[in-house]
Design a protein around this motif. Structure first.
Motif, PDB file in Angstrom:
ATOM      1  N   GLU A  28      -8.329   3.690 -13.964  1.00 45.93           N
ATOM      2  CA  GLU A  28      -8.975   2.975 -12.859  1.00 45.93           C
ATOM      3  C   GLU A  28      -8.275   3.192 -11.523  1.00 45.93           C
ATOM      4  OE1 GLU A  28     -11.091  -0.711 -15.314  1.00 45.93           O
ATOM      5  OE2 GLU A  28      -9.468  -1.124 -13.902  1.00 45.93           O
ATOM      6  N   ASN A  29      -6.974   3.429 -11.552  1.00 46.49           N
ATOM      7  CA  ASN A  29      -6.298   3.643 -10.266  1.00 46.49           C
ATOM      8  C   ASN A  29      -6.205   5.114  -9.887  1.00 46.49           C
ATOM      9  OD1 ASN A  29      -4.036   4.757 -11.616  1.00 46.49           O
ATOM     10  ND2 ASN A  29      -2.963   2.803 -11.678  1.00 46.49           N
ATOM     11  N   GLY A  30      -6.803   5.990 -10.719  1.00 46.27           N
ATOM     12  CA  GLY A  30      -6.874   7.406 -10.377  1.00 46.27           C
ATOM     13  C   GLY A  30      -5.585   8.159 -10.514  1.00 46.27           C
TER      14      GLY A  30
ATOM     15  N   SER B 186      -8.072   2.604   2.029  1.00 43.41           N
ATOM     16  CA  SER B 186      -6.849   3.145   2.619  1.00 43.41           C
ATOM     17  C   SER B 186      -5.697   2.996   1.632  1.00 43.41           C
ATOM     18  CB  SER B 186      -6.522   2.417   3.920  1.00 43.41           C
ATOM     19  OG  SER B 186      -7.548   2.613   4.869  1.00 43.41           O
ATOM     20  N   VAL B 187      -4.691   3.849   1.793  1.00 44.61           N
ATOM     21  CA  VAL B 187      -3.551   3.856   0.878  1.00 44.61           C
ATOM     22  C   VAL B 187      -2.258   3.844   1.677  1.00 44.61           C
ATOM     23  CG1 VAL B 187      -2.348   5.116  -0.950  1.00 44.61           C
ATOM     24  CG2 VAL B 187      -4.840   5.165  -0.854  1.00 44.61           C
ATOM     25  N   VAL B 188      -1.319   3.003   1.256  1.00 46.69           N
ATOM     26  CA  VAL B 188       0.034   3.037   1.801  1.00 46.69           C
ATOM     27  C   VAL B 188       0.892   3.826   0.824  1.00 46.69           C
ATOM     28  CG1 VAL B 188       2.081   1.704   2.423  1.00 46.69           C
ATOM     29  CG2 VAL B 188      -0.194   0.836   3.001  1.00 46.69           C
ATOM     30  N   TYR B 189       1.586   4.831   1.328  1.00 46.97           N
ATOM     31  CA  TYR B 189       2.423   5.689   0.490  1.00 46.97           C
ATOM     32  C   TYR B 189       3.886   5.478   0.860  1.00 46.97           C
ATOM     33  CZ  TYR B 189       4.767   9.988  -1.063  1.00 46.97           C
ATOM     34  OH  TYR B 189       5.632  10.891  -1.624  1.00 46.97           O
TER      35      TYR B 189
ATOM     36  N   THR C 268      12.752   9.103  -7.614  1.00 40.69           N
ATOM     37  CA  THR C 268      12.238   9.527  -8.913  1.00 40.69           C
ATOM     38  C   THR C 268      10.759   9.219  -9.099  1.00 40.69           C
ATOM     39  OG1 THR C 268      12.925   7.413  -9.908  1.00 40.69           O
ATOM     40  CG2 THR C 268      14.492   9.248  -9.996  1.00 40.69           C
ATOM     41  N   SER C 269      10.217   8.340  -8.287  1.00 40.87           N
ATOM     42  CA  SER C 269       8.792   8.027  -8.363  1.00 40.87           C
ATOM     43  C   SER C 269       8.327   7.487  -7.015  1.00 40.87           C
ATOM     44  CB  SER C 269       8.508   6.983  -9.462  1.00 40.87           C
ATOM     45  OG  SER C 269       9.178   5.764  -9.186  1.00 40.87           O
ATOM     46  N   ASP C 270       7.035   7.616  -6.762  1.00 41.77           N
ATOM     47  CA  ASP C 270       6.462   7.174  -5.494  1.00 41.77           C
ATOM     48  C   ASP C 270       5.610   5.926  -5.702  1.00 41.77           C
ATOM     49  OD1 ASP C 270       7.622   9.407  -4.310  1.00 41.77           O
ATOM     50  OD2 ASP C 270       5.859  10.640  -4.702  1.00 41.77           O
ATOM     51  N   LEU C 271       5.382   5.200  -4.623  1.00 42.42           N
ATOM     52  CA  LEU C 271       4.603   3.971  -4.689  1.00 42.42           C
ATOM     53  C   LEU C 271       3.340   4.116  -3.851  1.00 42.42           C
ATOM     54  CD1 LEU C 271       4.491   0.989  -5.640  1.00 42.42           C
ATOM     55  CD2 LEU C 271       5.749   0.377  -3.563  1.00 42.42           C
ATOM     56  N   TYR C 272       2.208   3.749  -4.441  1.00 48.45           N
ATOM     57  CA  TYR C 272       0.928   3.792  -3.744  1.00 48.45           C
ATOM     58  C   TYR C 272       0.344   2.390  -3.738  1.00 48.45           C
ATOM     59  CZ  TYR C 272       1.331   8.819  -4.560  1.00 48.45           C
ATOM     60  OH  TYR C 272       1.768  10.114  -4.603  1.00 48.45           O
ATOM     61  N   LEU C 273       0.114   1.845  -2.549  1.00 44.79           N
ATOM     62  CA  LEU C 273      -0.445   0.498  -2.416  1.00 44.79           C
ATOM     63  C   LEU C 273      -1.871   0.603  -1.889  1.00 44.79           C
ATOM     64  CD1 LEU C 273       2.636  -1.230  -0.720  1.00 44.79           C
ATOM     65  CD2 LEU C 273       2.090  -1.126  -3.155  1.00 44.79           C
ATOM     66  N   GLU C 274      -2.815   0.007  -2.624  1.00 48.82           N
ATOM     67  CA  GLU C 274      -4.219   0.116  -2.231  1.00 48.82           C
ATOM     68  C   GLU C 274      -4.896  -1.239  -2.028  1.00 48.82           C
ATOM     69  OE1 GLU C 274      -6.437   3.192  -4.444  1.00 48.82           O
ATOM     70  OE2 GLU C 274      -4.560   3.601  -5.494  1.00 48.82           O
ATOM     71  N   LYS C 275      -4.236  -2.320  -2.419  1.00 51.08           N
ATOM     72  CA  LYS C 275      -4.833  -3.635  -2.224  1.00 51.08           C
ATOM     73  C   LYS C 275      -4.972  -3.912  -0.730  1.00 51.08           C
ATOM     74  CE  LYS C 275      -3.169  -5.692  -6.539  1.00 51.08           C
ATOM     75  NZ  LYS C 275      -2.352  -6.762  -7.154  1.00 51.08           N
ATOM     76  N   ALA C 276      -6.094  -4.477  -0.353  1.00 47.68           N
ATOM     77  CA  ALA C 276      -6.390  -4.705   1.069  1.00 47.68           C
ATOM     78  C   ALA C 276      -5.294  -5.501   1.759  1.00 47.68           C
ATOM     79  CB  ALA C 276      -7.735  -5.418   1.209  1.00 47.68           C
TER      80      ALA C 276
ATOM     81  N   GLN D 130      -3.079  -4.140   4.869  1.00 50.02           N
ATOM     82  CA  GLN D 130      -3.120  -4.900   6.112  1.00 50.02           C
ATOM     83  C   GLN D 130      -1.717  -5.231   6.618  1.00 50.02           C
ATOM     84  OE1 GLN D 130      -5.362  -5.583   8.209  1.00 50.02           O
ATOM     85  NE2 GLN D 130      -4.453  -7.205   9.465  1.00 50.02           N
ATOM     86  N   LYS D 131      -0.832  -5.630   5.717  1.00 50.15           N
ATOM     87  CA  LYS D 131       0.537  -5.965   6.119  1.00 50.15           C
ATOM     88  C   LYS D 131       1.258  -4.761   6.710  1.00 50.15           C
ATOM     89  CE  LYS D 131       1.371  -9.855   2.997  1.00 50.15           C
ATOM     90  NZ  LYS D 131       2.167 -10.371   1.841  1.00 50.15           N
ATOM     91  N   TYR D 132       1.107  -3.603   6.067  1.00 48.72           N
ATOM     92  CA  TYR D 132       1.760  -2.407   6.578  1.00 48.72           C
ATOM     93  C   TYR D 132       1.114  -1.935   7.879  1.00 48.72           C
ATOM     94  CZ  TYR D 132       4.994  -1.655   2.739  1.00 48.72           C
ATOM     95  OH  TYR D 132       6.038  -1.773   1.852  1.00 48.72           O
ATOM     96  N   SER D 133      -0.173  -2.144   8.022  1.00 45.75           N
ATOM     97  CA  SER D 133      -0.855  -1.769   9.261  1.00 45.75           C
ATOM     98  C   SER D 133      -0.365  -2.625  10.424  1.00 45.75           C
ATOM     99  CB  SER D 133      -2.376  -1.923   9.092  1.00 45.75           C
ATOM    100  OG  SER D 133      -2.878  -1.016   8.138  1.00 45.75           O
ATOM    101  N   VAL D 134      -0.171  -3.903  10.174  1.00 44.56           N
ATOM    102  CA  VAL D 134       0.346  -4.800  11.214  1.00 44.56           C
ATOM    103  C   VAL D 134       1.770  -4.386  11.592  1.00 44.56           C
ATOM    104  CG1 VAL D 134       1.068  -7.166  11.709  1.00 44.56           C
ATOM    105  CG2 VAL D 134      -1.133  -6.749  10.596  1.00 44.56           C
ATOM    106  N   MET D 135       2.578  -4.066  10.580  1.00 40.88           N
ATOM    107  CA  MET D 135       3.936  -3.589  10.851  1.00 40.88           C
ATOM    108  C   MET D 135       3.902  -2.347  11.739  1.00 40.88           C
ATOM    109  SD  MET D 135       5.719  -3.979   7.087  1.00 40.88           S
ATOM    110  CE  MET D 135       6.947  -2.749   7.509  1.00 40.88           C
ATOM    111  N   TYR D 136       2.945  -1.460  11.451  1.00 41.28           N
ATOM    112  CA  TYR D 136       2.861  -0.222  12.215  1.00 41.28           C
ATOM    113  C   TYR D 136       2.467  -0.486  13.670  1.00 41.28           C
ATOM    114  CZ  TYR D 136       2.620   4.812  12.702  1.00 41.28           C
ATOM    115  OH  TYR D 136       2.876   6.106  13.078  1.00 41.28           O
ATOM    116  N   GLU D 137       1.599  -1.452  13.872  1.00 38.70           N
ATOM    117  CA  GLU D 137       1.216  -1.800  15.249  1.00 38.70           C
ATOM    118  C   GLU D 137       2.422  -2.308  16.028  1.00 38.70           C
ATOM    119  OE1 GLU D 137      -1.666  -1.128  16.759  1.00 38.70           O
ATOM    120  OE2 GLU D 137      -2.030  -0.075  14.870  1.00 38.70           O
ATOM    121  N   HIS D 138       3.293  -3.063  15.368  1.00 31.63           N
ATOM    122  CA  HIS D 138       4.515  -3.536  16.025  1.00 31.63           C
ATOM    123  C   HIS D 138       5.439  -2.361  16.353  1.00 31.63           C
ATOM    124  CE1 HIS D 138       4.047  -7.890  15.957  1.00 31.63           C
ATOM    125  NE2 HIS D 138       3.582  -7.809  14.717  1.00 31.63           N
TER     126      HIS D 138
END
Length: 285
Positions: free
Chosen positions: A47-49, A233-236, A241-249, A253-261
């Protein structure tokens, strides 16, 4: 450049549709796993591809979900078939971050915060070679060359005349001050960075040391957005040793707000070019 069939993106779309069908049926992933005599983790990965899915898997899941419309089943089966094709990056062998490359290849825009080095899409060959060799001291020459070749191939999205990647990067001053290779190499890299920053679809901002603490203090991350509205959208976040992919809205949103700052605290585009040119002059002396 993006192909018509991107296996990574097809897996994501297929996984999202399978999750939607499961939720419409009112079943949990655990219940589905019990019906199919497989692990719950397999259902979650489908389901998460994050793993390839066979046409047989699709058929079995559609049976469990009692999908009676053959057009829907046929469409999902075709997506499963497409998702098993290989992307351009498979020609280079085993690439640890192949999932990310697949997402980046199909993304419409990419926002990056990089605290330590110049982002990969903006690196010169010489800088990339010195960086990879230094970061992976146990890697052989062939492995370094493979990684560099993949990085340069990814950069074609920047040069794509018809569908260029919209790139916005915020770079910490440390990335400009860190001596990768020698001073001549660094001067060349910073001049290249200034040149690319003048492209209409590329924006570069520098976050000076004097700004102190900021929302990106915990490290690098990237936000990928896609042309198809059905692709979330995806946060990478890159790991050792492993990568993290965040897809929950909520996470995106939290990372997008951080980026705007971060963008608000960083130098603007013109100030950034002047800032980088001044540092480059120091390397040229």
């Amino acid at each position: 450049m993006a192909s018509n069939v991107n296996p990574t993106v097809r897996r994501r779309r297929l996984g999202q549709e399978l999750r939607r069908l499961r939720e419409l049926k009112g079943m949990t992933a655990e219940e589905v796993a019990e019906r199919l005599l497989v692990s719950q983790s397999k259902i979650s990965r489908l389901e998460n591809g994050r793993r390839s899915i066979s046409q047989r898997d699709v058929r079995d899941l559609c049976t469990v979900y009692e999908v009676e419309d053959h057009r829907i089943v046929d469409s999902l089966m075709q997506m499963a078939k497409d998702s098993r094709q290989q992307g351009w990056w498979h020609a280079f062998g085993d690439i640890p971050y192949s999932v990310y490359i697949g997402l980046e290849t199909d993304a419409a825009s990419l926002r990056v915060y990089e605290p330590q080095v110049v982002p990969g899409l903006l690196q010169t060959r010489s800088y990339a070679e010195a960086l990879v060799a230094g970061a992976l001291p146990e890697s052989g020459t062939s492995d370094v060359e493979k990684r560099v070749s993949v990085r340069l191939r990814r950069q074609e999205r920047i040069k794509d005349a018809e569908h260029p990647l919209r790139l916005w990067v915020v770079i910490d001053e440390a990335a400009l001050r860190r001596l990768i290779g020698d001073k001549t190499l660094m001067c060349e890299q910073l001049e290249h960075l200034v040149e690319l920053s003048q492209l209409p679809h590329v924006t570069v901002q520098v976050l000076p040391f004097e700004m102190g603490a900021h929302p990106g203090i915990n490290g690098q991350y990237a936000i990928l957005e896609f042309p198809d509205a059905s692709d979330s959208s995806v946060v990478y976040i890159e790991g050792v040793t492993s990568d993290l992919y965040l897809e929950k809205a909520n996470d995106v949103q939290k990372y997008s707000v951080m980026y705007e700052h971060l963008r608000a605290q960083a130098l603007n585009a013109d100030q950034t070019r002047q800032f980088i040119e001044d540092i480059a002059k120091g390397y040229a002396r």
